[in-house]
Design an enzyme around this catalytic site. Structure first.
Site, mmCIF file in Angstrom:
data_model
loop_
_atom_site.group_PDB
_atom_site.id
_atom_site.type_symbol
_atom_site.label_atom_id
_atom_site.label_comp_id
_atom_site.label_asym_id
_atom_site.label_seq_id
_atom_site.Cartn_x
_atom_site.Cartn_y
_atom_site.Cartn_z
ATOM 1 N N ILE A 29 51.101 -27.032 -32.236
ATOM 2 C CA ILE A 29 50.489 -26.103 -33.188
ATOM 3 C C ILE A 29 50.707 -24.640 -32.834
ATOM 4 O O ILE A 29 50.321 -23.758 -33.604
ATOM 5 C CB ILE A 29 48.973 -26.377 -33.338
ATOM 6 C CG1 ILE A 29 48.260 -26.302 -31.980
ATOM 7 C CG2 ILE A 29 48.734 -27.720 -33.999
ATOM 8 C CD1 ILE A 29 46.740 -26.456 -32.083
ATOM 9 N N GLY A 30 51.327 -24.357 -31.683
ATOM 10 C CA GLY A 30 51.556 -22.964 -31.336
ATOM 11 C C GLY A 30 52.173 -22.806 -29.961
ATOM 12 O O GLY A 30 52.357 -23.784 -29.225
ATOM 13 N N GLY A 41 52.665 -19.565 -26.713
ATOM 14 C CA GLY A 41 52.512 -18.213 -26.219
ATOM 15 C C GLY A 41 53.487 -17.967 -25.091
ATOM 16 O O GLY A 41 54.337 -18.817 -24.782
ATOM 17 N N GLY A 42 53.387 -16.809 -24.475
ATOM 18 C CA GLY A 42 54.318 -16.482 -23.412
ATOM 19 C C GLY A 42 54.161 -17.361 -22.193
ATOM 20 O O GLY A 42 55.114 -17.567 -21.432
ATOM 21 N N MET A 43 52.958 -17.923 -22.005
ATOM 22 C CA MET A 43 52.693 -18.689 -20.797
ATOM 23 C C MET A 43 52.555 -20.184 -21.043
ATOM 24 O O MET A 43 52.817 -20.987 -20.154
ATOM 25 C CB MET A 43 51.402 -18.156 -20.159
ATOM 26 C CG MET A 43 51.165 -18.619 -18.739
ATOM 27 S SD MET A 43 49.740 -17.800 -18.011
ATOM 28 C CE MET A 43 48.418 -18.444 -18.987
ATOM 29 N N ALA A 44 52.163 -20.585 -22.256
ATOM 30 C CA ALA A 44 51.859 -21.992 -22.489
ATOM 31 C C ALA A 44 52.231 -22.422 -23.896
ATOM 32 O O ALA A 44 52.383 -21.601 -24.796
ATOM 33 C CB ALA A 44 50.369 -22.253 -22.245
ATOM 34 N N VAL A 60 50.929 -24.980 -27.023
ATOM 35 C CA VAL A 60 49.633 -25.486 -27.473
ATOM 36 C C VAL A 60 49.844 -26.687 -28.401
ATOM 37 O O VAL A 60 50.667 -26.646 -29.316
ATOM 38 C CB VAL A 60 48.829 -24.391 -28.199
ATOM 39 C CG1 VAL A 60 47.434 -24.887 -28.524
ATOM 40 C CG2 VAL A 60 48.754 -23.131 -27.346
ATOM 41 N N LYS A 95 46.465 -27.003 -23.898
ATOM 42 C CA LYS A 95 47.367 -25.902 -23.563
ATOM 43 C C LYS A 95 48.156 -26.313 -22.315
ATOM 44 O O LYS A 95 47.573 -26.560 -21.257
ATOM 45 C CB LYS A 95 46.572 -24.626 -23.309
ATOM 46 C CG LYS A 95 47.442 -23.409 -23.067
ATOM 47 C CD LYS A 95 46.604 -22.157 -22.877
ATOM 48 C CE LYS A 95 45.898 -21.777 -24.148
ATOM 49 N NZ LYS A 95 45.177 -20.495 -23.999
ATOM 50 N N ASP A 122 43.166 -9.250 -22.896
ATOM 51 C CA ASP A 122 44.223 -9.452 -23.894
ATOM 52 C C ASP A 122 43.600 -9.686 -25.271
ATOM 53 O O ASP A 122 44.000 -10.587 -25.998
ATOM 54 C CB ASP A 122 45.104 -10.642 -23.494
ATOM 55 C CG ASP A 122 46.421 -10.674 -24.272
ATOM 56 O OD1 ASP A 122 46.813 -9.612 -24.810
ATOM 57 O OD2 ASP A 122 47.036 -11.742 -24.355
#
Length: 593
Positions: free
Chosen positions: A15-16, A18-21, A23, A38, A132
């Site tokens: 579903i998504g 990010g820069g680190m993980a 999801v 995550k 953040d």
């Protein structure tokens, strides 16, 4: 076979990212509930620093319990993969809402602001700084409930654990001036980032934008934002003062705590004035920055002098020179880094964006990869009557646009037509107007075409037939046809007759008799202990009264229980009385009581 983490969390879909993980939506097989997982990206699996930060997220958020913070349920490791199990929130992130609906009204923005501020206040009270805060990290449900998520860089603050760091992590558009300088974040950093979000909600744009991250960071340090009311005259003046104080560059002018910000938001919502001066930062470096072609600027926050104070008073000239020298050094350092970033940006080659409209996401990803581009992981989905479910409706940038290699392409994917269960508008003859209201209230917005047909039993302007059929699954914007009665044709009998006597007849027989006499029966029901169920109690008009053929008449039908139930009740009462009469005196008194 789908991936299962920890022997219980079954991955359903991605579903998504990010820069680190990355999801995923998953199902907790043990507790039978949907959760979010995550998973740390593979390239960071061997990086001890990232793993520590990843675990710190779970530990920090797990200590929080607040309705506006996404809960953490579990943390684990599957082989070499680190993961966190979190509350699943059905909704959209605030950035998607801003793109589609901004600018929002003051009331809508304050409603969201109070929820987000309350979440940040709770975190700060537990010595946790988010670091953040940005709209991508705020989820909003369909009923407007906001939840702050992604404490991936949250940092517990206490005298025992705080260490200085020069890392500037997070989206540069929401970066506080102290983060842009490489200084340590604090509670006021989260307030600044939230203030930028509030500015964006009421204006539809961020106050600072630019071609590169460095140029945007410099604007956070130097430039004065345009007042929100100049971009959107509908912005409430009191709320504008709150926003400007939240994004003040000077920590002395900014809100000292989330609690203080929340109090002002509550005051505005209650219609009470707020009591603090308006924030208009002084521009000490305007002449210097203008000389270097940087436009209008603001003085950066001065650096605290930790050396012992001298009894000798510095000269007036010296007081003005040190902040200026400090600012110039900071800006030169940033410009040096900006120059390197700009050179790297200019050295990147260009490519032409392929046309991915009408393709599936996997196919589009292949096309883009072959062109040196990438698919933006934040895929927007919309209902579309013409584009099949799962196919791309539009893309940004458009096909054949020349862009830098490595750029992410944003796409919108079709969810197919929005459908619903079509209502029944033909029962108990319904008027044309009532039928249209029912159809539209059920969310159907397609064009309604009306056909007319004569009918001896259905009154004029009432619905005879419908297409689609009752309970059919139909597109919300699909075409609709209603056949409307024009009344009896010229050959039909339409004179005045005496109302037939259908009392004590079954409802079916009564309807048949009335329809044979060119009358339209409307049925009402009523409880009765004298007339059996489903038999006619009375009519309107009464039997024998004059009635116009083609008009409506009412028959009242019994719901029961009818005369049998009444007789049984009488028999039981008589039996009880008889039993009591032959009982001993004491037992009679007991029964009566």
């Amino acid at each position: 076979m789908s991936k299962i983490f920890g022997g219980r969390y079954e991955v359903l879909e991605r579903i998504g990212a990010g820069g680190m993980a990355i999801v995923y939506k998953a199902k907790d097989q043990l507790l039978n509930r949907v959760v979010t997982i995550k998973v740390l990206r593979e390239q960071f699996a061997t990086d001890d620093d990232f793993i520590r930060r990843f675990r710190r997220e779970a530990q920090a958020v797990a200590s929080l319990s607040h309705p506006n913070i996404v809960s953490v349920y579990d943390v684990g490791k599957e082989g070499d993969t680190e993961y966190i199990v979190m509350e699943y929130v059905e909704g959209r992130n605030l950035k998607e809402i801003i793109r589609e609906y901004a600018p929002l009204s003051t009331d809508q923005t304050i409603n969201l602001a109070r929820q987000i501020t309350s979440a940040i206040q709770n975190a700060h009270e537990h010595h946790i700084i988010h670091r953040d805060i940005k709209p991508h990290n705020i989820l909003v449900t369909a009923d407007g409930h906001a939840k702050v998520t992604d404490f991936g860089i949250a940092r517990a603050v206490s005298s025992a654990t705080v260490t200085h760091t020069g890392d500037i992590i997070g989206s540069v558009h929401y970066l506080s001036p102290e983060q842009a300088k490489g200084l340590q974040s604090n509670e006021q950093s989260d307030i600044y980032s939230l203030g930028i979000i509030l500015y964006e909600l009421v204006t539809g744009r961020v106050p600072y934008d630019g071609e590169t991250p460095i140029s945007i960071a410099l604007k956070h340090l130097q430039e004065q934002p345009t007042l929100p009311s100049k971009l959107n005259p509908r912005v409430d003046k009191e709320f504008e003062r709150v926003i400007m104080r939240a994004i003040a560059k000077s920590s002395e002018q900014r809100y000292a705590s989330a609690k203080e910000l929340l109090e002002d938001l509550n005051h505005i919502q209650a219609g009470r004035p707020i009591n603090h001066p308006e924030v208009f930062p002084v521009d000490d470096l305007e002449a210097t920055m203008t000389h270097h072609g940087m436009g209008k600027v603001l003085a950066p926050v001065s650096v605290r002098d930790e050396e012992p104070k001298s009894d000798l008073k510095p000269t007036k000239k010296k007081k003005k020179r040190w902040p200026l020298i400090t600012a110039i050094i900071v800006i030169l350092l940033l410009l040096t880094g900006g120059g390197i970033a700009l050179r790297n940006y200019l050295l990147v080659g260009t490519t032409k964006v392929p046309n991915v409209v009408g393709q599936t996401l996997p196919t589009a990803g292949t096309y883009l990869k072959s062109a040196g581009l990438a698919l933006n992981p934040e895929v927007k989905k919309e209902f579309d009557d013409k584009v099949e479910n799962g196919l791309i409706i539009s893309q940004d940038p458009a096909a054949d646009t020349v862009v830098k290699v490595g750029r992410e392409i944003q796409v919108v994917v079709s969810k197919g037509p929005d459908t619903g269960t079509f209502p029944d508008v033909t029962t108990s003859p319904m008027s044309k107007a009532d039928a249209v209201n029912m159809i539209q209230n059920d969310g159907f917005k397609g064009k309604i075409t009306f056909a007319t047909q004569s009918n001896p039993t259905i009154p004029k302007d009432y619905v005879i037939q419908q297409n689609p059929a009752p309970s059919a699954t139909w597109p919300k914007s699909g075409p609709i046809t209603l056949t409307i009665s024009s009344g009896p044709d010229n050959g039909s009998s339409s004179g005045t007759i005496n109302m037939p006597n259908v009392i004590n007849k079954s409802s079916a027989d009564a309807k048949t008799i009335l329809q044979q006499n060119n009358l339209v029966p409307l049925v009402e029901t009523q409880d009765s202990t004298t007339i059996p169920a489903d038999f006619v109690i009375s009519t309107s008009p009464n039997p024998g009264e004059a009635v116009q053929q083609g008009s409506q008449v009412t028959i009242v039908v019994s719901r029961g229980p009818g005369p049998l139930a009444l007789n049984i009740k009488k028999d039981v009462s008589a039996l009880v009385a008889q039993i009591i009469s032959v009982m001993p005196r004491d037992d009679k008194d007991y029964v009566k009581h």
